[in-house]
Design a protein around this motif. Structure first.
Motif, PDB file in Angstrom:
ATOM      1  N   THR A 123       0.833  -1.204   0.000  1.00 56.21           N
ATOM      2  CA  THR A 123       0.000   0.000   0.000  1.00 56.21           C
ATOM      3  C   THR A 123       0.866   1.252   0.000  1.00 56.21           C
ATOM      4  O   THR A 123       1.777   1.383   0.825  1.00 56.21           O
ATOM      5  CB  THR A 123      -0.925   0.040   1.229  1.00 56.21           C
ATOM      6  OG1 THR A 123      -1.795  -1.092   1.195  1.00 56.21           O
ATOM      7  CG2 THR A 123      -1.773   1.302   1.243  1.00 56.21           C
ATOM      8  N   LEU A 124       0.594   2.147  -0.939  1.00 52.98           N
ATOM      9  CA  LEU A 124       1.199   3.475  -0.900  1.00 52.98           C
ATOM     10  C   LEU A 124       0.322   4.338  -0.008  1.00 52.98           C
ATOM     11  O   LEU A 124      -0.879   4.491  -0.272  1.00 52.98           O
ATOM     12  CB  LEU A 124       1.302   4.078  -2.303  1.00 52.98           C
ATOM     13  CG  LEU A 124       2.134   5.374  -2.452  1.00 52.98           C
ATOM     14  CD1 LEU A 124       2.598   5.546  -3.887  1.00 52.98           C
ATOM     15  CD2 LEU A 124       1.340   6.608  -2.033  1.00 52.98           C
ATOM     16  N   VAL A 125       0.893   4.889   1.043  1.00 53.95           N
ATOM     17  CA  VAL A 125       0.145   5.699   1.999  1.00 53.95           C
ATOM     18  C   VAL A 125       0.451   7.168   1.754  1.00 53.95           C
ATOM     19  O   VAL A 125       1.610   7.579   1.780  1.00 53.95           O
ATOM     20  CB  VAL A 125       0.506   5.327   3.452  1.00 53.95           C
ATOM     21  CG1 VAL A 125      -0.308   6.167   4.432  1.00 53.95           C
ATOM     22  CG2 VAL A 125       0.290   3.847   3.694  1.00 53.95           C
ATOM     23  N   ALA A 126      -0.585   7.949   1.496  1.00 55.15           N
ATOM     24  CA  ALA A 126      -0.443   9.403   1.403  1.00 55.15           C
ATOM     25  C   ALA A 126      -0.721   9.969   2.795  1.00 55.15           C
ATOM     26  O   ALA A 126      -1.864  10.181   3.179  1.00 55.15           O
ATOM     27  CB  ALA A 126      -1.409   9.972   0.375  1.00 55.15           C
ATOM     28  N   ARG A 127       0.354  10.149   3.557  1.00 53.11           N
ATOM     29  CA  ARG A 127       0.178  10.587   4.935  1.00 53.11           C
ATOM     30  C   ARG A 127      -0.465  11.958   5.019  1.00 53.11           C
ATOM     31  O   ARG A 127      -1.268  12.232   5.906  1.00 53.11           O
ATOM     32  CB  ARG A 127       1.539  10.624   5.642  1.00 53.11           C
ATOM     33  CG  ARG A 127       2.127   9.248   5.915  1.00 53.11           C
ATOM     34  CD  ARG A 127       3.500   9.377   6.509  1.00 53.11           C
ATOM     35  NE  ARG A 127       4.017   8.087   6.944  1.00 53.11           N
ATOM     36  CZ  ARG A 127       5.269   7.875   7.303  1.00 53.11           C
ATOM     37  NH1 ARG A 127       6.147   8.865   7.270  1.00 53.11           N
ATOM     38  NH2 ARG A 127       5.654   6.680   7.691  1.00 53.11           N
ATOM     39  N   GLN A 128      -0.085  12.826   4.105  1.00 51.63           N
ATOM     40  CA  GLN A 128      -0.639  14.176   4.078  1.00 51.63           C
ATOM     41  C   GLN A 128      -0.712  14.632   2.633  1.00 51.63           C
ATOM     42  O   GLN A 128       0.258  14.498   1.882  1.00 51.63           O
ATOM     43  CB  GLN A 128       0.242  15.125   4.894  1.00 51.63           C
ATOM     44  CG  GLN A 128      -0.300  16.531   5.027  1.00 51.63           C
ATOM     45  CD  GLN A 128       0.537  17.361   6.003  1.00 51.63           C
ATOM     46  OE1 GLN A 128       1.228  16.821   6.864  1.00 51.63           O
ATOM     47  NE2 GLN A 128       0.464  18.672   5.872  1.00 51.63           N
ATOM     48  N   VAL A 129      -1.868  15.154   2.254  1.00 52.52           N
ATOM     49  CA  VAL A 129      -2.073  15.640   0.892  1.00 52.52           C
ATOM     50  C   VAL A 129      -2.515  17.096   0.954  1.00 52.52           C
ATOM     51  O   VAL A 129      -3.421  17.451   1.721  1.00 52.52           O
ATOM     52  CB  VAL A 129      -3.148  14.815   0.142  1.00 52.52           C
ATOM     53  CG1 VAL A 129      -3.365  15.370  -1.255  1.00 52.52           C
ATOM     54  CG2 VAL A 129      -2.743  13.344   0.085  1.00 52.52           C
ATOM     55  N   THR A 130      -1.863  17.926   0.158  1.00 49.58           N
ATOM     56  CA  THR A 130      -2.252  19.329   0.028  1.00 49.58           C
ATOM     57  C   THR A 130      -2.679  19.547  -1.413  1.00 49.58           C
ATOM     58  O   THR A 130      -1.932  19.209  -2.346  1.00 49.58           O
ATOM     59  CB  THR A 130      -1.072  20.255   0.365  1.00 49.58           C
ATOM     60  OG1 THR A 130      -0.582  19.937   1.666  1.00 49.58           O
ATOM     61  CG2 THR A 130      -1.510  21.708   0.342  1.00 49.58           C
ATOM     62  N   LEU A 131      -3.860  20.088  -1.596  1.00 53.17           N
ATOM     63  CA  LEU A 131      -4.425  20.282  -2.939  1.00 53.17           C
ATOM     64  C   LEU A 131      -4.676  21.756  -3.201  1.00 53.17           C
ATOM     65  O   LEU A 131      -5.173  22.484  -2.327  1.00 53.17           O
ATOM     66  CB  LEU A 131      -5.751  19.530  -3.071  1.00 53.17           C
ATOM     67  CG  LEU A 131      -5.680  18.003  -2.976  1.00 53.17           C
ATOM     68  CD1 LEU A 131      -7.019  17.442  -2.541  1.00 53.17           C
ATOM     69  CD2 LEU A 131      -5.265  17.417  -4.304  1.00 53.17           C
ATOM     70  N   ASP A 132      -4.354  22.184  -4.408  1.00 54.99           N
ATOM     71  CA  ASP A 132      -4.611  23.565  -4.808  1.00 54.99           C
ATOM     72  C   ASP A 132      -6.020  23.672  -5.395  1.00 54.99           C
ATOM     73  O   ASP A 132      -6.209  24.001  -6.567  1.00 54.99           O
ATOM     74  CB  ASP A 132      -3.562  24.013  -5.823  1.00 54.99           C
ATOM     75  CG  ASP A 132      -3.659  25.502  -6.155  1.00 54.99           C
ATOM     76  OD1 ASP A 132      -4.300  26.233  -5.378  1.00 54.99           O
ATOM     77  OD2 ASP A 132      -3.109  25.915  -7.196  1.00 54.99           O
ATOM     78  N   GLY A 133      -7.006  23.332  -4.586  1.00 54.49           N
ATOM     79  CA  GLY A 133      -8.396  23.452  -5.008  1.00 54.49           C
ATOM     80  C   GLY A 133      -8.943  22.191  -5.644  1.00 54.49           C
ATOM     81  O   GLY A 133      -8.204  21.234  -5.924  1.00 54.49           O
ATOM     82  N   PRO A 134     -10.248  22.159  -5.925  1.00 54.78           N
ATOM     83  CA  PRO A 134     -10.902  20.964  -6.483  1.00 54.78           C
ATOM     84  C   PRO A 134     -10.327  20.512  -7.821  1.00 54.78           C
ATOM     85  O   PRO A 134     -10.303  19.318  -8.119  1.00 54.78           O
ATOM     86  CB  PRO A 134     -12.368  21.400  -6.629  1.00 54.78           C
ATOM     87  CG  PRO A 134     -12.534  22.532  -5.657  1.00 54.78           C
ATOM     88  CD  PRO A 134     -11.213  23.236  -5.617  1.00 54.78           C
ATOM     89  N   LYS A 135      -9.870  21.461  -8.646  1.00 54.86           N
ATOM     90  CA  LYS A 135      -9.350  21.090  -9.961  1.00 54.86           C
ATOM     91  C   LYS A 135      -8.073  20.253  -9.870  1.00 54.86           C
ATOM     92  O   LYS A 135      -7.680  19.611 -10.849  1.00 54.86           O
ATOM     93  CB  LYS A 135      -9.092  22.347 -10.799  1.00 54.86           C
ATOM     94  CG  LYS A 135     -10.367  23.072 -11.223  1.00 54.86           C
ATOM     95  CD  LYS A 135     -10.044  24.267 -12.100  1.00 54.86           C
ATOM     96  CE  LYS A 135     -11.319  24.988 -12.544  1.00 54.86           C
ATOM     97  NZ  LYS A 135     -11.011  26.174 -13.383  1.00 54.86           N
ATOM     98  N   ALA A 136      -7.428  20.277  -8.713  1.00 57.19           N
ATOM     99  CA  ALA A 136      -6.186  19.515  -8.549  1.00 57.19           C
ATOM    100  C   ALA A 136      -6.438  18.035  -8.276  1.00 57.19           C
ATOM    101  O   ALA A 136      -5.515  17.221  -8.385  1.00 57.19           O
ATOM    102  CB  ALA A 136      -5.361  20.119  -7.415  1.00 57.19           C
ATOM    103  N   VAL A 137      -7.657  17.671  -7.929  1.00 54.97           N
ATOM    104  CA  VAL A 137      -7.945  16.302  -7.495  1.00 54.97           C
ATOM    105  C   VAL A 137      -7.580  15.256  -8.546  1.00 54.97           C
ATOM    106  O   VAL A 137      -6.876  14.277  -8.231  1.00 54.97           O
ATOM    107  CB  VAL A 137      -9.423  16.175  -7.067  1.00 54.97           C
ATOM    108  CG1 VAL A 137      -9.823  14.714  -6.899  1.00 54.97           C
ATOM    109  CG2 VAL A 137      -9.657  16.943  -5.767  1.00 54.97           C
ATOM    110  N   PRO A 138      -8.008  15.374  -9.819  1.00 50.35           N
ATOM    111  CA  PRO A 138      -7.675  14.325 -10.790  1.00 50.35           C
ATOM    112  C   PRO A 138      -6.167  14.147 -10.996  1.00 50.35           C
ATOM    113  O   PRO A 138      -5.678  13.025 -11.090  1.00 50.35           O
ATOM    114  CB  PRO A 138      -8.361  14.793 -12.075  1.00 50.35           C
ATOM    115  CG  PRO A 138      -9.455  15.695 -11.611  1.00 50.35           C
ATOM    116  CD  PRO A 138      -8.919  16.385 -10.407  1.00 50.35           C
ATOM    117  N   GLY A 139      -5.434  15.255 -11.050  1.00 49.62           N
ATOM    118  CA  GLY A 139      -3.997  15.166 -11.268  1.00 49.62           C
ATOM    119  C   GLY A 139      -3.277  14.510 -10.107  1.00 49.62           C
ATOM    120  O   GLY A 139      -2.381  13.679 -10.305  1.00 49.62           O
ATOM    121  N   VAL A 140      -3.652  14.862  -8.891  1.00 51.22           N
ATOM    122  CA  VAL A 140      -3.020  14.261  -7.720  1.00 51.22           C
ATOM    123  C   VAL A 140      -3.345  12.768  -7.658  1.00 51.22           C
ATOM    124  O   VAL A 140      -2.476  11.946  -7.372  1.00 51.22           O
ATOM    125  CB  VAL A 140      -3.456  14.987  -6.428  1.00 51.22           C
ATOM    126  CG1 VAL A 140      -3.005  14.224  -5.190  1.00 51.22           C
ATOM    127  CG2 VAL A 140      -2.889  16.414  -6.410  1.00 51.22           C
TER     128      VAL A 140
END
Length: 396
Positions: A340-357
């Motif tokens: 499992t790859l664990v994303a311990r903390q994710v910071t997003l530059d708004g909703p539009k960033a969700v697909p790319g991340v």
């Protein structure tokens, strides 16, 4: 600085950003045929670091540009075994400790001379140890610091043994070189034995060395200020000033930049077009390793927090910027737990960033052999649900 020539071209901020992305291998079709070795030659330097989360930084650099490259191809691009012939690269001090194309050995003569003339060092060199190390390498062949007699006197990383001090000094002087690693340990050899004879010289004067490195930095950056160009191989500003007029780089003006800039003329000849890479970036990636440049080009503040006390971290131990659509759209602090790859903390530059991340996480997971991605914390809680759904779609 001396009087500057008039800019030959005026670039928009977006022009400069795209030139930088293409020069660094993130815009347009990747050159998969030349593989990691081609990435090394294009960048001119790949920074090394001991931290390994998803992989070590020198592996993350070609992955970010080429996609899922195998570790054996990365290792063979950087380090050779005695049976594989002449080396492709060597380790030396450039931006930091870096892998450098072996053909650039002559152009670091200026730095080797500077180290030989250096009056003060952090570590004392015990009498006679330097000559003993050279004698042992000559007699026994390539050796690690441990095989030479020990790397450290105590468990503290900075408490080098006399042997380690000597062999690292010899590496800086250019009498010894590292072109091979075993289990992440440097293997030291005499430069006269490891570096191809046609490259093994310090014949170039400082000006010729500096012209070459300034030109290489400009080509790898696409466009950059004096500070950007100097930082790439850690030159002094006055060294850049002395040679930039003869480097072949073109003076340009970039809208919104407060300082003069120079560009690679070949980059200016063709507008940068093509597909953008979506990927996680090592904090040591040359696209982002100069903080002021990253803020100027991408409006993104980048800081490695691995050496920051845990209570003071903002984005995480090894927060990796996420590149998508030619923009830096967030950060992920990753870890691995089994498959499992664990994303311990994710910071997003708004909703539009969700697909790319989400795409960047799934691709990275697949590359390191993980079959699942788990998100622990999202700085914007309202985006946790959309990110989870996007990850489920991408994995499915």
């Amino acid at each position: 600085m001396t009087t500057l020539p008039r800019p030959a071209v005026t670039l928009t901020a977006d022009d400069a950003r795209r030139l930088a992305l293409r020069a660094q291998g993130f815009l347009g079709a990747p050159d998969r045929r030349s593989g990691p070795r081609g990435v090394l030659r294009a960048l001119g330097a790949v920074q090394l670091d001991t931290i390994s989360v998803l992989a070590r930084s020198h592996e993350l650099i070609p992955y970010a540009r080429l996609g899922a490259v195998g570790r054996p191809s990365v290792e063979s691009a950087y380090w050779h075994t005695p049976a594989s012939g002449a080396p492709h690269a060597f380790e030396y001090w450039s931006h930091a400790a870096c892998i450098l194309p072996v053909e650039e050995w002559p152009h670091f003569a200026f730095r080797r001379r500077a180290y030989r003339d250096r009056p003060h060092w952090n570590h004392q060199l015990p009498e006679g140890v330097y000559d003993q190390v050279i004698k042992q390498l000559r007699a026994e062949g390539p050796l690690t610091a441990t095989e030479l007699g020990g790397a450290k006197r105590t468990s503290d990383w900075w408490d080098w043994s006399g042997t380690k001090v000597a062999v690292e000094r010899a590496l800086m002087y250019g009498e010894v070189v590292c072109v091979e690693r075993r289990g992440w340990k440097r293997v030291y050899d005499l430069a006269e034995r490891a570096i191809p004879k046609e490259l093994l010289h310090d014949d170039l004067d400082d000006a010729e060395c500096l012209r070459r490195l300034v030109r290489l930095a400009g080509e790898a950056l696409g466009v950059g200020t004096r500070a950007d160009i100097a930082d790439y191989h850690r030159l002094r500003g006055e060294q850049v000033d002395a040679v930039i007029a003869e480097s072949g780089l073109v003076p340009v003006e970039v809208e919104g930049w407060s300082k003069p800039a120079w560009a690679d003329p070949a980059a200016l000849a063709t507008p940068p077009r093509g597909r953008h890479r979506t990927t996680l970036l090592s904090p040591f990636d040359s696209l982002i390793w100069e903080r002021a440049r990253t803020e100027r080009i991408f409006g993104f503040t980048h800081r490695l927090e691995a050496y920051v006390p845990k209570p003071k971290r903002v984005y995480g131990y090894f927060a990796m910027p996420v590149l998508s659509g030619g923009r830096l759209i967030g950060r992920v602090d990753p870890a691995r737990e089994g498959r499992t790859l664990v994303a311990r903390q994710v910071t997003l530059d708004g909703p539009k960033a969700v697909p790319g991340v989400a795409q960047a996480l799934v691709e990275a997971a697949s590359w390191v052999g993980c079959t699942d991605v788990r998100v622990e914390r999202v700085d914007a809680p309202e985006l946790r649900g959309p990110l989870t759904l996007e990850l489920a779609r991408a994995v499915g």
